[in-house]
Design a protein around this motif. Sequence first.
Motif, PDB file in Angstrom:
ATOM      1  N   ARG A   1      -0.837   6.501  -8.856  1.00  0.00           N
ATOM      2  CA  ARG A   1       0.022   5.834  -7.873  1.00  0.00           C
ATOM      3  C   ARG A   1       1.507   5.852  -8.252  1.00  0.00           C
ATOM      4  O   ARG A   1       2.298   5.068  -7.718  1.00  0.00           O
ATOM      5  CB  ARG A   1      -0.402   4.376  -7.661  1.00  0.00           C
ATOM      6  CG  ARG A   1      -1.877   4.183  -7.402  1.00  0.00           C
ATOM      7  CD  ARG A   1      -2.297   4.666  -6.040  1.00  0.00           C
ATOM      8  NE  ARG A   1      -3.660   4.223  -5.761  1.00  0.00           N
ATOM      9  CZ  ARG A   1      -4.323   4.473  -4.650  1.00  0.00           C
ATOM     10  NH1 ARG A   1      -3.752   5.174  -3.686  1.00  0.00           N
ATOM     11  NH2 ARG A   1      -5.554   4.032  -4.477  1.00  0.00           N
TER      12      ARG A   1
ATOM     13  N   ILE B   1       0.855  -1.175   0.000  1.00  0.00           N
ATOM     14  CA  ILE B   1       0.000   0.000   0.000  1.00  0.00           C
ATOM     15  C   ILE B   1       0.900   1.238   0.000  1.00  0.00           C
ATOM     16  O   ILE B   1       2.095   1.144   0.264  1.00  0.00           O
ATOM     17  CB  ILE B   1      -0.963  -0.009   1.208  1.00  0.00           C
ATOM     18  CG1 ILE B   1      -2.129   0.965   0.972  1.00  0.00           C
ATOM     19  CG2 ILE B   1      -0.230   0.287   2.504  1.00  0.00           C
ATOM     20  CD1 ILE B   1      -3.290   0.768   1.926  1.00  0.00           C
ATOM     21  N   ASP B   2       0.326   2.388  -0.331  1.00  0.00           N
ATOM     22  CA  ASP B   2       1.092   3.630  -0.466  1.00  0.00           C
ATOM     23  C   ASP B   2       2.209   3.470  -1.494  1.00  0.00           C
ATOM     24  O   ASP B   2       3.367   3.830  -1.260  1.00  0.00           O
ATOM     25  CB  ASP B   2       1.645   4.080   0.886  1.00  0.00           C
ATOM     26  CG  ASP B   2       0.541   4.427   1.872  1.00  0.00           C
ATOM     27  OD1 ASP B   2      -0.458   5.022   1.427  1.00  0.00           O
ATOM     28  OD2 ASP B   2       0.673   4.108   3.059  1.00  0.00           O
ATOM     29  N   HIS B   3       1.815   2.931  -2.647  1.00  0.00           N
ATOM     30  CA  HIS B   3       2.775   2.654  -3.719  1.00  0.00           C
ATOM     31  C   HIS B   3       3.564   3.899  -4.111  1.00  0.00           C
ATOM     32  O   HIS B   3       4.714   3.792  -4.557  1.00  0.00           O
ATOM     33  CB  HIS B   3       2.014   2.112  -4.941  1.00  0.00           C
ATOM     34  CG  HIS B   3       2.877   1.684  -6.076  1.00  0.00           C
ATOM     35  ND1 HIS B   3       3.436   0.429  -6.154  1.00  0.00           N
ATOM     36  CD2 HIS B   3       3.298   2.348  -7.187  1.00  0.00           C
ATOM     37  CE1 HIS B   3       4.138   0.321  -7.253  1.00  0.00           C
ATOM     38  NE2 HIS B   3       4.076   1.465  -7.910  1.00  0.00           N
TER      39      HIS B   3
ATOM     40  N   ASP C   1      -2.513  -0.857  -4.523  1.00  0.00           N
ATOM     41  CA  ASP C   1      -3.317  -0.182  -3.503  1.00  0.00           C
ATOM     42  C   ASP C   1      -4.808  -0.379  -3.774  1.00  0.00           C
ATOM     43  O   ASP C   1      -5.243  -0.338  -4.941  1.00  0.00           O
ATOM     44  CB  ASP C   1      -3.055   1.323  -3.521  1.00  0.00           C
ATOM     45  CG  ASP C   1      -1.625   1.696  -3.221  1.00  0.00           C
ATOM     46  OD1 ASP C   1      -1.427   2.527  -2.333  1.00  0.00           O
ATOM     47  OD2 ASP C   1      -0.708   1.176  -3.894  1.00  0.00           O
TER      48      ASP C   1
ATOM     49  N   GLY D   1      -4.606   4.557   0.311  1.00  0.00           N
ATOM     50  CA  GLY D   1      -3.244   4.758  -0.154  1.00  0.00           C
ATOM     51  C   GLY D   1      -2.963   6.192  -0.553  1.00  0.00           C
ATOM     52  O   GLY D   1      -3.864   7.016  -0.720  1.00  0.00           O
TER      53      GLY D   1
END
Length: 316
Positions: free
Chosen positions: A32, A6-8, A21, A26
């Motif tokens: 992203r 997550i939080d690419h 995500d 995210g």
Amino acid sequence: MPSKTIDHAFTARNLTSAATDPTFAGALSFMRRRFTKNLTGADAVVWGIPFDAATSNRPGARFGPQAIRRASAIFDNDPQYPFSRDLFAEMAVIDYGDCLLDYGNHHKTPATIERQAAKILASGVFLLTLGGDHFITWPLLKAHAARHGPLALVQFDAHQDTWFDDGKRIDHGSFVARAVRDGIIDPVRSIQVGIRTHAPEDFGIRLLHGHEVEEMTAAEIAKVILDHTGGRPAYLTFDIDCLDPAFAPGTGTPVAGGPSSAKILSVLRKLGPLDIRGADVVEVAPAYDHADITAIAGATVAMYMLGLRAERRASR
């Protein structure tokens, strides 16, 4: 979910990796992509300019980059339609964040944008900018023309933006006239699509008015654009008010009688042969939006611009 992250935008291991995500969570970079100021290894850069002090009607486009990034989350993982590919498998794209502007000194804004754009372009990347009102295209054109020479302007818009100014005015309705006068664009090879207002000058730029766009097919519109630009290096600017307010209510100066998002996206899909050297999406003002209709349209247009770029790279 051992293979998911997550939080690419912060955790991506490389610039060509796909995101996993959830759409609803995210960090919201554009599609992203990694948030970074490091241009090393990047093929294309997405950059925001949160500026709307040049608007002549409703302000709010300073929130456009945020809204477009948020709406772009729906494109981040699956192969992107209609390109049938992961756009980032072979094209390294970063989100460079936003242009830093002094909100109390607007007279410094043009030079600040031009200087920061020139720094990005010096690395040889393709620059896709998220606005902001349409004034930002003026310094962006200057930075691109300094690198590529005079460009064919391909402008999707309800307005010609050819009103006279003194060269110092901060106004989103005069940047085209200024670009012609300063030799930054070639008016003979430039075209404006979707025009639904009158201006005192056209400078020889080809116009496709709203009623003409309504009567033409997407293939016919794309052919006119490609024939008119004649293979010349081009800058593609997309004012979201090109679309009818039914499809883009969240903008500062909406004009009825415009095309649908479906039709104009079909036009963009057919512009693969266009030699696009830079691009922007402007005038998304989310305060007037409903259910992110306009932000989704703006994010989709921006995604198509990257899709065209990815296809062009793959065909080399």
